[in-house]
Scaffold this active site. Structure first.
Site, PDB file in Angstrom:
ATOM      1  N   ASP A 155       4.025  -4.815  -0.815  1.00 43.37           N
ATOM      2  CA  ASP A 155       3.124  -3.852  -0.509  1.00 43.37           C
ATOM      3  C   ASP A 155       2.996  -2.683  -1.100  1.00 43.37           C
ATOM      4  OD1 ASP A 155       5.404  -3.111   0.827  1.00 43.37           O
ATOM      5  OD2 ASP A 155       4.416  -1.933   2.467  1.00 43.37           O
ATOM      6  N   GLU A 214       6.971  -2.485   3.578  1.00 44.46           N
ATOM      7  CA  GLU A 214       7.712  -1.554   3.333  1.00 44.46           C
ATOM      8  C   GLU A 214       7.437  -0.068   3.485  1.00 44.46           C
ATOM      9  OE1 GLU A 214      10.487   1.702   1.252  1.00 44.46           O
ATOM     10  OE2 GLU A 214       8.544   1.005   0.531  1.00 44.46           O
TER      11      GLU A 214
END
Ligand SMILES: [Zn+2]
Length: 357
Positions: free
Chosen positions: A75, A129
């Site tokens: 991400d 994350e």
């Protein structure tokens, strides 16, 4: 959608970085990129591939004596007019170029091109994350399939500009509260001003000197700061309550209990409540796999100051460090970029480390 991660792209870490950057994957929108990564890995005969939500794991099972993890998050932070990628000379610009699709490209490139690494390798591509821990792919897999994470050593491919940043500092937040007694501001001597009481808290913070600690050759530097202050009732009332929020970044020779004890010492005489704590991680450079990794990098490691997911591995007893091509100072910036030479050099370093002797 045609999978942009073609064999030619997978063979070139620079092209692969660019292709990954151009698959938008802001946190909680990782399905498309996870689909592409999973499809690639399932087609690789020397890997066994698993998926949990939008986290993809692939591993070799060669019967090696040691297993290492290469991990990267899929991400990014929200786009900021920096998507898709653009090239300017030796620099690739775009959201996620530094943090951390260039690192993800290392792992994916090696997963596909290295059938016989000298350690068994677990390649870990995880979601979320950049947002709260409860969404983090490492957290979720740790709860549902902890065996996926078992290893002797882990490398997180977060941006470090091509050097080893070992371990990480812990972080703790706490609220220091001062108390007083309300009174009319016109007759303030009948009350006790809690905001004035905060003066002593701030004085201690200003005078505070953070420790510098060297562990396994890595320097850590602590910091203790007020990050927020709230208090006051009305323009004509002596306030009876003031809260100072404290952030403490502490070296990994202290655990959260020791960090809290230290805060209570610094603010003795005041009300203190810890609101959030995350343990740091020792550098963990003593394992043979870590020593061989350092030899492949060929430059001295430094201590990681910010908290990263290496602490999650450390909490499982797995030594871990950070190594990636991006510049950590550019992470989350609009003009985030990565140097192509750092991608090429870093991929070569990992290949040197993992290729059979
Ligand atoms: Zn990152």
């Amino acid at each position: 959608m045609q999978n942009p991660l073609t064999p030619e792209v997978l063979a070139d870490p620079v092209a692969l970085t660019r292709a990954l950057v151009d698959i938008e994957s802001v946190s909680l929108n990782e399905k498309a990129i996870a689909d592409c990564v999973e499809e690639v890995l399932r087609g690789v005969p020397h890997l066994t591939t698993y998926r949990h939500s939008n986290t993809v794991m692939a591993r070799t099972d060669l019967g090696r004596a040691q297993r290492v993890v290469l991990a990267g998050h899929l991400d990014t932070v929200p786009l900021n007019g920096n998507f898709p990628s653009t090239m300017r000379g030796d620099l690739m610009y775009g959201c996620g170029t530094s943090d951390m699709k260039s690192g993800v490209a290392f792992a994916l490139h090696l997963a596909v091109t290295l059938p016989d690494p000298r350690y068994d390798v677990t390649y870990f591509f995880y979601e979320a994350e950049e947002i709260e821990s409860r969404y983090n792919g490492l957290t979720l897999v740790g709860q549902t399939h902890p065996e996926w994470l078992q290893a002797d050593f882990a490398v997180l491919l977060e941006p470090t500009y091509g050097i080893v940043e070992a371990g990480c500092q812990g972080t703790m937040r706490a609220i220091v509260t001062t108390h007083g007694e309300r009174a009319h501001a016109a007759r303030s001597w009948h009350g006790v001003n809690a905001i004035h009481g905060a003066g002593e808290v701030l004085r201690r913070l200003t005078a505070y000197e953070g420790r510098r600690v060297t562990i396994e050759g890595c320097d850590y530097r602590e910091g203790l700061n007020a990050v927020r202050i709230t208090g006051g009732v009305a323009g004509n009332v002596i306030p009876d309550h003031c809260e100072i929020e404290i952030n403490y970044r502490y070296a990994p020779d202290r655990d959260p209990a020791a960090a809290e004890a230290h805060l209570r010492e610094v603010f003795v005489g005041f009300d203190l409540a810890v609101t959030d704590a995350a343990a740091g991680a020792a550098p963990g450079l003593e394992s043979p796999a870590a020593q061989e990794f350092l030899a492949a990098v060929g430059a001295a490691p430094i201590g990681k100051l910010g908290w990263t997911d290496v602490a999650r591995f450390a909490a499982m007893g797995i030594p871990a460090l950070n190594f990636g091509p991006g510049d950590p100072n550019l992470a989350h910036h609009k003009d985030e970029h990565v140097e192509l030479t750092k991608i090429r050099d870093g991929a070569a370093t990992l290949h040197r480390w993992l290729a059979p002797a």
